[in-house]
Write an enzyme that holds these catalytic residues in place. Structure first.
Site: not given
Ligand SMILES: N[C@@H](CCC(=O)N[C@@H](CS)C(=O)NCC(=O)O)C(=O)O
Length: 224
Positions: A14
């Site tokens: 991730s």
């Molecule tokens: N807006 C969040 C996005 C985080 C994200 O998209 N994480 C991914 C893994 S890299 C995830 O697990 N997403 C699940 C989801 O968006 O429901 C950030 O800036 O960290």
């Protein structure tokens, strides 16, 4: 006031976890927190909650390319990404890497931070594999582990102890309400508070009564 325990549940597959990890590593020297790294398996969280990797929606995938590039610059983390990366990632599992990281957590946790960072570096900066045995050995070398110790950890990754520990940590994240990563859990006012995303650390600061100084804070001289 006592220190706030902040747990970071992450997986090296991730890229947003990498962003959150680096920012929390910086703030652990500034805020009154005890930072605890909790290596877990994103695939397990996705499966248990019925979630899917966000880039599977093509328009979100397109947006994420830009978002990660901008966030990497702003957060000063050398994450780089291209459209072909998503294909590469969807076809790969981070299970071996996360078991290896779990094994170090159980034996020599002082290497946890460096080792995790080297996995992200290899996968998200150099765009190289992290699923094959040789790749894991290369990452371990970069993190400064001896070849004997690396071999010991490789022997451990198929043991029930390591498999169970990774499973339990993943289940703990799910119990706190995680559906993706990074999942940050702050233990405050006698309760756990879940924050999802590297972009919610400003909010975390507000909730635990700390000051947000941006993603690249300079350490006040009194704390140096
Ligand atoms: N807006 C969040 C996005 C985080 C994200 O998209 N994480 C991914 C893994 S890299 C995830 O697990 N997403 C699940 C989801 O968006 O429901 C950030 O800036 O960290």
């Amino acid at each position: 006031m006592g220190r706030t325990l902040v747990e970071l549940f992450y997986d090296v597959v991730s890229p947003y976890s990498w962003l959150g990890f680096e920012v929390l590593c910086r703030y652990q020297h500034i805020w009154n927190i005890d930072l605890r790294f909790r290596p877990a398996f994103l695939g397990g969280i996705m499966q248990a909650t019925g979630n899917k990797p966000p880039a599977m929606l093509p328009k979100r995938g397109e947006y994420m390319l830009k978002d990660l590039e901008r966030m990497g610059k702003y957060y000063q983390v050398p994450v780089t990404i291209s459209a072909s990366d998503f294909q590469r990632i969807l076809g790969k599992s981070s299970l071996g890497a996360m078991r290896f990281i779990t094994a170090i957590d159980m034996t020599q946790p002082k290497y946890l931070e460096t080792l995790s960072r080297e996995f992200w570096m290899r996968f998200w900066s150099q765009h190289e594999d992290i699923s094959q045995m040789e790749s894991i050995v290369a990452v371990a070398g970069r993190a400064g582990l001896s070849s004997e110790f690396t071999q010991k950890l490789l022997d451990m990754i198929s043991s029930p102890e390591v498999k169970n520990r990774l499973k339990e940590t993943t289940e703990e994240a799910i119990k706190y309400g995680a559906f993706g990563m990074p999942a940050v859990v702050a233990h405050f006012n006698g309760k756990p508070h879940l924050f999802f995303g590297s972009d919610r650390l400003e909010l975390l600061a507000n909730v635990i009564g700390e000051k947000w100084l941006g993603p690249v804070p300079s350490v006040p001289s009194s704390k140096m």
